[in-house]
Scaffold this motif. Structure first.
Motif, PDB file in Angstrom:
ATOM      1  N   VAL A  40       0.812  -1.216   0.000  1.00 60.67           N
ATOM      2  CA  VAL A  40       0.000   0.000   0.000  1.00 60.67           C
ATOM      3  C   VAL A  40       0.845   1.266   0.000  1.00 60.67           C
ATOM      4  N   TRP A  41       1.911   1.333   0.807  1.00 53.97           N
ATOM      5  CA  TRP A  41       2.664   2.577   0.915  1.00 53.97           C
ATOM      6  C   TRP A  41       3.236   3.044  -0.421  1.00 53.97           C
ATOM      7  N   PRO A  42       3.726   2.153  -1.290  1.00 54.55           N
ATOM      8  CA  PRO A  42       4.191   2.626  -2.599  1.00 54.55           C
ATOM      9  C   PRO A  42       3.094   3.298  -3.422  1.00 54.55           C
ATOM     10  N   ILE A  43       1.831   2.903  -3.224  1.00 53.80           N
ATOM     11  CA  ILE A  43       0.734   3.566  -3.923  1.00 53.80           C
ATOM     12  C   ILE A  43       0.659   5.023  -3.474  1.00 53.80           C
ATOM     13  N   PHE A  44       0.749   5.239  -2.168  1.00 58.75           N
ATOM     14  CA  PHE A  44       0.757   6.600  -1.621  1.00 58.75           C
ATOM     15  C   PHE A  44       1.902   7.412  -2.224  1.00 58.75           C
ATOM     16  N   ALA A  45       3.099   6.854  -2.206  1.00 59.38           N
ATOM     17  CA  ALA A  45       4.273   7.574  -2.701  1.00 59.38           C
ATOM     18  C   ALA A  45       4.164   7.861  -4.195  1.00 59.38           C
ATOM     19  N   LEU A  46       3.672   6.889  -4.961  1.00 60.40           N
ATOM     20  CA  LEU A  46       3.561   7.064  -6.412  1.00 60.40           C
ATOM     21  C   LEU A  46       2.524   8.130  -6.758  1.00 60.40           C
ATOM     22  N   VAL A  47       1.367   8.095  -6.095  1.00 58.60           N
ATOM     23  CA  VAL A  47       0.335   9.101  -6.354  1.00 58.60           C
ATOM     24  C   VAL A  47       0.855  10.493  -6.002  1.00 58.60           C
ATOM     25  N   ARG A 118       1.037   4.545   8.712  1.00 56.94           N
ATOM     26  CA  ARG A 118       0.041   3.618   9.248  1.00 56.94           C
ATOM     27  C   ARG A 118      -0.846   3.041   8.156  1.00 56.94           C
ATOM     28  N   LEU A 119      -0.571   3.377   6.903  1.00 55.91           N
ATOM     29  CA  LEU A 119      -1.453   2.977   5.814  1.00 55.91           C
ATOM     30  C   LEU A 119      -1.450   1.470   5.586  1.00 55.91           C
ATOM     31  N   ARG A 120      -2.657   0.910   5.477  1.00 58.56           N
ATOM     32  CA  ARG A 120      -2.831  -0.488   5.075  1.00 58.56           C
ATOM     33  C   ARG A 120      -3.990  -0.614   4.076  1.00 58.56           C
ATOM     34  N   ALA A 125      -4.522   5.288   0.806  1.00 55.16           N
ATOM     35  CA  ALA A 125      -3.227   5.625   0.220  1.00 55.16           C
ATOM     36  C   ALA A 125      -3.385   6.635  -0.908  1.00 55.16           C
ATOM     37  N   VAL A 126      -4.385   6.427  -1.752  1.00 56.91           N
ATOM     38  CA  VAL A 126      -4.647   7.389  -2.831  1.00 56.91           C
ATOM     39  C   VAL A 126      -5.066   8.736  -2.253  1.00 56.91           C
ATOM     40  N   SER A 127      -5.923   8.709  -1.237  1.00 58.74           N
ATOM     41  CA  SER A 127      -6.408   9.950  -0.619  1.00 58.74           C
ATOM     42  C   SER A 127      -5.259  10.780  -0.066  1.00 58.74           C
ATOM     43  N   LEU A 128      -4.423  10.151   0.758  1.00 59.05           N
ATOM     44  CA  LEU A 128      -3.313  10.885   1.372  1.00 59.05           C
ATOM     45  C   LEU A 128      -2.267  11.275   0.343  1.00 59.05           C
ATOM     46  N   GLY A 129      -2.086  10.447  -0.679  1.00 58.53           N
ATOM     47  CA  GLY A 129      -1.155  10.806  -1.747  1.00 58.53           C
ATOM     48  C   GLY A 129      -1.586  12.064  -2.480  1.00 58.53           C
TER      49      GLY A 129
END
Length: 207
Positions: A40-47, A118-120, A125-129
């Motif tokens: 999940v965390w890479p989704i946040f970082a990528l977005v 804390r993302l799971r 993840a998309v929202s915070l990204g």
């Protein structure tokens, strides 16, 4: 005779009495948690990275092609391009509080990054990204654009009828905030856990 003495015939009492090792379950849960975080965390970082790049690139194009130019229709009269420099917050609000808004943006960016640890859940993840991209996109302008650091003006160039001029970062902030509200109303936590009354009823109901 063995049966009379309490020893099972043809078996080992240790095998019959042995149950699942309690120490194994937390390890399994931790492994699942780590795996979810790696996914999940890479989704946040990528977005966040992709939308921040899109925001800064479109601002560069706006300055390069719209400076000194009249309004340009992008989708007829619905969406037009007009270059402006906004000293305030999103949608030209708080134009007299540029320095304070800059400090708040720095704090907000740190908060979003801390929460991301804390993302799971993928939608979180998309929202915070999106939120991080939007906040840091406009923060970059306030820190590094004219007239000076902490007082820089944000580049805006998208114009709708009867609506303040905005940019890609503003879109990210609003879409990210909307997704956060959806997750909150759904009762989904950052770790993907359900906190709704339905989930509680499901746990309390007899099997």
């Amino acid at each position: 005779m063995q049966a009379a003495r309490g020893t099972p015939v043809g078996g080992d009492d240790g095998d019959l009495d042995r149950g699942p090792d309690p120490s194994e379950q937390p390890e399994d849960d931790m492994a699942v948690t780590r795996r979810r975080r790696r996914t999940v965390w890479p989704i946040f970082a990528l977005v966040a990275a992709a939308m921040l790049a899109a925001d800064q690139y479109t601002k560069h194009l706006a300055i390069e092609h719209l400076t000194g130019q009249p309004d340009k229709p992008l989708i007829g009269d619905l969406l037009q391009l007009r270059l402006t420099f906004n000293p305030g917050a999103a949608f030209s609000m708080g134009t007299e509080l540029t320095a304070a808004i800059t400090v708040l943006a720095i704090v907000a960016s740190v908060v979003v990054v801390v929460l991301s640890l804390r993302l799971r859940d993928r939608l979180w993840a998309v929202s915070l990204g999106l939120l991080l991209a939007g906040i840091t996109g406009n923060l970059f302008d306030r820190l590094f654009r004219e007239p000076q650091a902490f007082h820089g003006h944000v580049v805006d160039f998208l114009m709708l009828p009867h609506w303040p001029i905005f940019n890609v970062a503003d879109i990210c902030i609003n879409v990210g905030a909307a997704l956060v509200l959806i997750q909150v109303f759904r009762g989904v936590g950052l770790d993907g856990s359900r906190t709704t009354a339905d989930a509680d009823l499901g746990e309390d109901s007899p099997s």
